[in-house]
Design an enzyme around this catalytic site. Structure first.
Site, short mmCIF file in Angstrom:
data_model
loop_
_atom_site.label_atom_id
_atom_site.label_comp_id
_atom_site.label_asym_id
_atom_site.label_seq_id
_atom_site.Cartn_x
_atom_site.Cartn_y
_atom_site.Cartn_z
N GLY A 11 0.78 -1.24 0.00
CA GLY A 11 0.00 0.00 0.00
C GLY A 11 0.80 1.28 0.00
N THR A 12 2.03 1.24 -0.51
CA THR A 12 2.82 2.49 -0.55
C THR A 12 2.22 3.49 -1.53
OG1 THR A 12 4.36 1.68 -2.24
CG2 THR A 12 4.96 1.30 0.09
N HIS A 109 1.52 1.27 -13.33
CA HIS A 109 2.36 0.14 -13.69
C HIS A 109 3.83 0.57 -13.55
CE1 HIS A 109 3.52 -3.62 -15.54
NE2 HIS A 109 4.37 -2.93 -16.28
N GLU A 147 -9.91 -3.45 -21.60
CA GLU A 147 -10.12 -4.90 -21.45
C GLU A 147 -8.80 -5.68 -21.51
OE1 GLU A 147 -9.96 -3.46 -25.34
OE2 GLU A 147 -11.44 -2.95 -23.80
N ASP A 150 -2.60 -3.76 -19.04
CA ASP A 150 -1.67 -2.63 -19.19
C ASP A 150 -1.73 -2.03 -20.61
OD1 ASP A 150 0.72 -4.65 -17.39
OD2 ASP A 150 -0.80 -3.27 -16.61
N GLU A 178 10.59 7.63 -6.91
CA GLU A 178 10.80 8.74 -7.85
C GLU A 178 9.71 8.83 -8.92
OE1 GLU A 178 15.70 8.51 -7.50
OE2 GLU A 178 14.74 8.68 -9.48
N ALA A 179 8.94 7.77 -9.12
CA ALA A 179 7.97 7.82 -10.21
C ALA A 179 6.55 7.49 -9.75
CB ALA A 179 8.39 6.86 -11.32
C1 GRF Z 1 4.74 -2.52 -6.52
O1 GRF Z 1 5.47 -3.48 -7.28
C2 GRF Z 1 4.41 -1.36 -7.39
O2 GRF Z 1 5.46 -1.12 -8.30
C3 GRF Z 1 3.19 -1.81 -8.11
O3 GRF Z 1 2.49 -2.62 -7.18
C4 GRF Z 1 3.41 -3.12 -6.19
C5 GRF Z 1 2.96 -2.85 -4.77
O4 GRF Z 1 2.79 -1.50 -4.60
N1 GRF Z 1 2.40 -0.69 -8.54
P1 GRF Z 1 2.14 -0.93 -3.22
O5 GRF Z 1 3.29 -0.70 -2.26
O6 GRF Z 1 1.20 -2.00 -2.68
O7 GRF Z 1 1.46 0.33 -3.60
#
Ligand code: GRF
Length: 197
Positions: A11-12, A109, A147, A150, A178-179
């Site tokens: 969940g970052t 992504h 559908e 990515d 960073e992104a």
């Molecule tokens: C990470 O690999 C991130 O790059 C991708 O989902 C995975 C978990 O992200 N978007 P998060 O820390 O759960 O947001």
């Protein structure tokens, strides 16, 4: 703008959205629910710690994938968000949900689509692919969900340098810091302040 955030892991990216709303870099937005397919996802703890309703809807709880898909769509219809944000959500979105919420589902992504994306490219596998190919630049992409996997229209991208001594883990961390944590909040703010983009 009411948003539901779908998560599977740490969940970052959810945290970046919460922080963006709190520091007002994301305007006119409220997270009305966090839904995870994984009951142990730390993302659900982050939701709880921030007073956001959290729910686990896991394929394991259902007789088959169709029943899960139905439950997920029913939950979205119950909450009726303006935008659904896939933030590290590792379950395929039901075709019915993609159709019903066309133009209202976005995904983050961890590569510069169309590189290192599609079936099998998720989490660390994305960065393993980038390092294996030897690219010098990678990054992250926010796109609308269609559908495919990515394949929807790209909203924002941000490039990140690959360093010679990178491991998949160090590269993943840099791409997140960073992104991902920059462009996902920015894309939400763009949609919340300008409607369709
Ligand atoms: C990470 O690999 C991130 O790059 C991708 O989902 C995975 C978990 O992200 N978007 P998060 O820390 O759960 O947001």
């Amino acid at each position: 703008m009411k948003i539901v955030v779908l998560v599977s892991g740490g969940g970052t990216n959810l945290q970046a959205i919460i922080d963006g709303i709190n520091n007002k870099t994301i305007r006119n937005t409220e997270i009305v629910e966090v839904v995870s397919n994984n009951a142990n996802a730390y993302a659900l703890t982050r939701a709880k710690d921030n007073g956001i309703p959290g729910k686990c809807i896991s394929p394991k709880e259902f007789a088959d994938r169709d029943d899960f898909n139905k439950a997920l769509v029913e939950e979205m219809d119950r909450v009726s968000p303006d935008l659904i944000v896939l933030a590290g959500f590792l379950v395929n979105i039901p075709a019915e949900m993609v159709a019903k919420y066309e133009g209202k589902i976005i995904n983050i992504h961890p590569s510069l689509i169309p590189s290192f994306c599609g079936k099998g490219f998720y989490g660390l596998k994305v960065h393993e692919g980038a390092l294996k190919r030897g690219v010098k630049i990678t990054g992250a992409t926010v796109h609308f969900v269609d559908e495919g996997t990515d394949t929807g229209p790209i909203i924002l991208q941000k490039a990140v340098e690959v360093k010679p001594d990178d491991t998949p883990e160090t590269l993943q961390r840099r791409v997140m810091e960073e992104a991902e944590w920059v462009i996902l909040p920015k894309a939400i703010d763009m949609i919340a302040t300008k409607g369709n983009i």
